[in-house]
Design a protein around this motif. Structure first.
Motif, PDB file in Angstrom:
ATOM      1  N   GLY A  37       0.458  -1.455  -0.001  1.00 27.32           N
ATOM      2  CA  GLY A  37       0.062   0.305  -0.011  1.00 27.32           C
ATOM      3  C   GLY A  37       0.825   1.220   0.280  1.00 27.32           C
ATOM      4  O   GLY A  37       0.301   2.247  -0.882  1.00 27.32           O
ATOM      5  N   ASP A  38       1.822   1.009   0.689  1.00 20.91           N
ATOM      6  CA  ASP A  38       2.924   2.530   0.583  1.00 20.91           C
ATOM      7  C   ASP A  38       3.287   2.678  -0.439  1.00 20.91           C
ATOM      8  O   ASP A  38       3.509   3.600  -0.486  1.00 20.91           O
ATOM      9  N   ARG A  41       0.412   4.397  -2.909  1.00 21.82           N
ATOM     10  CA  ARG A  41       0.206   5.217  -2.844  1.00 21.82           C
ATOM     11  C   ARG A  41       0.906   6.007  -3.300  1.00 21.82           C
ATOM     12  O   ARG A  41       1.098   7.590  -3.681  1.00 21.82           O
ATOM     13  N   PHE A  50      -6.794   8.937   2.673  1.00 20.36           N
ATOM     14  CA  PHE A  50      -7.813   8.180   4.133  1.00 20.36           C
ATOM     15  C   PHE A  50      -9.109   7.571   4.550  1.00 20.36           C
ATOM     16  O   PHE A  50      -9.210   7.511   5.070  1.00 20.36           O
ATOM     17  N   ARG A  55      -9.760   4.944   0.379  1.00 21.99           N
ATOM     18  CA  ARG A  55      -9.319   3.767   0.818  1.00 21.99           C
ATOM     19  C   ARG A  55      -9.797   2.200   0.393  1.00 21.99           C
ATOM     20  O   ARG A  55      -8.881   1.634   0.103  1.00 21.99           O
ATOM     21  N   ASN A  58      -8.614   2.147  -2.959  1.00 20.58           N
ATOM     22  CA  ASN A  58      -6.786   1.802  -3.095  1.00 20.58           C
ATOM     23  C   ASN A  58      -7.023  -0.154  -3.311  1.00 20.58           C
ATOM     24  O   ASN A  58      -6.192  -0.292  -4.228  1.00 20.58           O
ATOM     25  N   ALA A  80      -1.209  -3.910   2.909  1.00 17.64           N
ATOM     26  CA  ALA A  80      -2.083  -2.807   3.086  1.00 17.64           C
ATOM     27  C   ALA A  80      -2.602  -2.886   4.655  1.00 17.64           C
ATOM     28  O   ALA A  80      -3.373  -4.499   4.393  1.00 17.64           O
ATOM     29  N   ILE A  81      -3.187  -2.021   4.984  1.00 16.91           N
ATOM     30  CA  ILE A  81      -4.494  -1.945   6.099  1.00 16.91           C
ATOM     31  C   ILE A  81      -5.437  -2.323   5.749  1.00 16.91           C
ATOM     32  O   ILE A  81      -5.791  -3.170   6.697  1.00 16.91           O
ATOM     33  N   ASN A  82      -6.095  -1.960   4.558  1.00 18.09           N
ATOM     34  CA  ASN A  82      -7.361  -2.761   4.603  1.00 18.09           C
ATOM     35  C   ASN A  82      -8.135  -2.792   5.426  1.00 18.09           C
ATOM     36  O   ASN A  82      -8.621  -4.307   5.871  1.00 18.09           O
ATOM     37  N   PRO A  83      -8.325  -1.154   6.186  1.00 24.09           N
ATOM     38  CA  PRO A  83      -9.484  -2.006   6.760  1.00 24.09           C
ATOM     39  C   PRO A  83     -11.035  -1.921   7.221  1.00 24.09           C
ATOM     40  O   PRO A  83     -12.188  -2.603   7.946  1.00 24.09           O
ATOM     41  N   LYS A 115       7.271   4.614  12.618  1.00 28.79           N
ATOM     42  CA  LYS A 115       6.952   6.372  11.820  1.00 28.79           C
ATOM     43  C   LYS A 115       6.305   7.259  12.878  1.00 28.79           C
ATOM     44  O   LYS A 115       6.089   7.939  11.980  1.00 28.79           O
ATOM     45  N   LEU A 117       3.546   8.051  14.028  1.00 22.75           N
ATOM     46  CA  LEU A 117       1.877   8.364  13.067  1.00 22.75           C
ATOM     47  C   LEU A 117       1.308   8.226  14.443  1.00 22.75           C
ATOM     48  O   LEU A 117       0.524   9.087  14.560  1.00 22.75           O
ATOM     49  N   THR A 132      -5.218  13.474  11.762  1.00 19.55           N
ATOM     50  CA  THR A 132      -6.562  12.772  12.184  1.00 19.55           C
ATOM     51  C   THR A 132      -6.714  11.183  11.164  1.00 19.55           C
ATOM     52  O   THR A 132      -5.457  11.321  10.389  1.00 19.55           O
ATOM     53  N   ASN A 133      -7.174  11.343  10.859  1.00 22.76           N
ATOM     54  CA  ASN A 133      -7.593   9.661  10.349  1.00 22.76           C
ATOM     55  C   ASN A 133      -7.033   8.339  10.413  1.00 22.76           C
ATOM     56  O   ASN A 133      -5.758   7.854   9.703  1.00 22.76           O
ATOM     57  N   LEU A 134      -6.046   8.487  11.301  1.00 19.06           N
ATOM     58  CA  LEU A 134      -4.821   7.616  12.392  1.00 19.06           C
ATOM     59  C   LEU A 134      -5.257   6.243  12.526  1.00 19.06           C
ATOM     60  O   LEU A 134      -6.463   6.249  13.670  1.00 19.06           O
TER      61      LEU A 134
HETATM   62  N1  LIG Z   1      -3.766   9.205   8.813  1.00 19.89           N
HETATM   63  C1  LIG Z   1      -3.076   7.835   8.255  1.00 19.89           C
HETATM   64  N2  LIG Z   1      -3.970   6.605   8.244  1.00 19.89           N
HETATM   65  C2  LIG Z   1      -2.967   4.873   8.104  1.00 19.89           C
HETATM   66  N3  LIG Z   1      -2.448   5.780   7.245  1.00 19.89           N
HETATM   67  C3  LIG Z   1      -1.504   6.212   7.257  1.00 19.89           C
HETATM   68  C4  LIG Z   1      -2.702   7.736   7.749  1.00 19.89           C
HETATM   69  N4  LIG Z   1      -1.081   8.975   7.222  1.00 19.89           N
HETATM   70  C5  LIG Z   1      -0.091   8.001   6.769  1.00 19.89           C
HETATM   71  N5  LIG Z   1      -0.683   6.649   6.325  1.00 19.89           N
HETATM   72  C6  LIG Z   1       0.329   6.218   5.924  1.00 19.89           C
HETATM   73  O1  LIG Z   1      -0.232   4.771   5.225  1.00 19.89           O
HETATM   74  C7  LIG Z   1       0.177   3.483   4.628  1.00 19.89           C
HETATM   75  C8  LIG Z   1      -1.025   3.044   4.707  1.00 19.89           C
HETATM   76  O2  LIG Z   1      -1.445   3.378   3.783  1.00 19.89           O
HETATM   77  P1  LIG Z   1      -2.368   2.124   3.157  1.00 19.89           P
HETATM   78  O3  LIG Z   1      -2.097   0.637   3.144  1.00 19.89           O
HETATM   79  O4  LIG Z   1      -2.784   1.746   1.401  1.00 19.89           O
HETATM   80  O5  LIG Z   1      -3.938   1.947   3.526  1.00 19.89           O
HETATM   81  S1  LIG Z   1      -5.763   1.759   3.731  1.00 19.89           S
HETATM   82  O6  LIG Z   1      -6.091   2.300   4.165  1.00 19.89           O
HETATM   83  O7  LIG Z   1      -6.063   2.602   2.225  1.00 19.89           O
HETATM   84  O8  LIG Z   1      -5.194   0.089   3.266  1.00 19.89           O
HETATM   85  C9  LIG Z   1       1.248   3.295   6.097  1.00 19.89           C
HETATM   86  O9  LIG Z   1       1.892   2.262   5.716  1.00 19.89           O
HETATM   87  C10 LIG Z   1       1.077   4.743   7.130  1.00 19.89           C
HETATM   88  O10 LIG Z   1       2.616   5.181   6.744  1.00 19.89           O
END
Ligand SMILES: Nc1ncnc2c1ncn2[C@@H]1O[C@H](COP(=O)(O)OS(=O)(=O)O)[C@@H](O)[C@H]1O
Ligand SMILES: Nc1ncnc2c1ncn2[C@@H]1O[C@H](COP(=O)(O)OP(=O)(O)OP(=O)(O)O)[C@@H](O)[C@H]1O
Length: 173
Positions: A37-38, A41, A50, A55, A58, A80-83, A115, A117, A132-134
């Motif tokens: 994902g990183d 992006r 985000f 997402r 993505n 990826a976070i894939n939430p 990181k 964050l 925000t949005n973490l």
């Molecule tokens: N607000 C945020 N929330 C989550 N990730 C963030 C945020 N800001 C920067 N990042 C970076 O973006 C990466 C997340 O990207 P993805 O994995 O591509 O996310 S996903 O939610 O769309 O799956 C994390 O590795 C992190 O380093």
């Protein structure tokens, strides 16, 4: 050949474990690629932020890229976070993707904070470094309702988690 979607909070260990597994699979002659994902992006997903919609889009794009590699006979691992369950379900249904939950409790992630964050997301909202949005702090993370494998990186070392994951992949090849 096989599409695997990892899911888990930032810093849980998705990239670490994916890279270790990739090395082991390549050593055994099994072509493997990580769709991170990183990395994406910065290129084909650079227009995405985000929000929930972004997402999900993505993950849709990463799924499409991963499926092309699978069609060429590779193991493709999306890191990826894939939430959101909705996005994960879409990949499971379109590409028979297996879901692997890289789980780690938030308190451990806040301690790791590789990181920086989490520190920033936990600041007062008026602080100039506040974000925000973490995911997991001030943005949602939906635990997978039916993960095919769960690896808890607060309980297993990277090597142990890699061994479980490798075993899982070999059973599904
Ligand atoms: N607000 C945020 N929330 C989550 N990730 C963030 C945020 N800001 C920067 N990042 C970076 O973006 C990466 C997340 O990207 P993805 O994995 O591509 O996310 S996903 O939610 O769309 O799956 C994390 O590795 C992190 O380093
Ligand atoms: N058991 C473990 N498994 C994996 N990583 C671990 C473990 N214990 C500690 N770590 C450390 O946690 C960090 C995980 O970072 P990594 O970039 O792999 O996470 P990620 O889930 O890919 O995060 P992001 O979504 O931000 O890209 C690394 O610094 C790694 O060394």
């Amino acid at each position: 050949m096989l599409l695997i979607q990892l899911t888990g909070l930032s810093g849980a260990g998705k990239s670490t474990i994916a890279n270790m597994v990739k090395t082991r699979l390549l050593d055994e002659g099994i072509p493997t690629i990580i769709i991170d994902g990183d990395e994406y992006r910065k290129t084909i997903c650079a227009d995405l932020g985000f929000s929930r919609a972004d997402r999900c889009e993505n993950i849709r794009r990463l799924g499409k890229v991963a499926s092309s590699y699978c069609q060429q006979g590779m193991v493709a691992i999306i890191a990826a976070i894939n939430p959101y369950q909705e996005a994960r379900d879409e990949l499971a249904s379109l590409y028979k993707a297996k879901t692997v939950f890289i789980h780690c409790p938030l308190r451990v992630l806040i301690e790791r904070d590789t990181k920086g964050l989490y520190r920033r997301a936990l600041l007062d909202a008026s602080h100039p470094e506040y974000i925000t949005n973490l995911t997991g702090v001030n943005d949602p993370y939906e635990d997978p309702s039916h993960a095919d494998l769960i690896l808890n990186t607060s309980l297993s070392s990277p090597e142990e988690a890699t061994a479980f994951f490798l075993d899982f992949i070999k059973k599904h090849l």
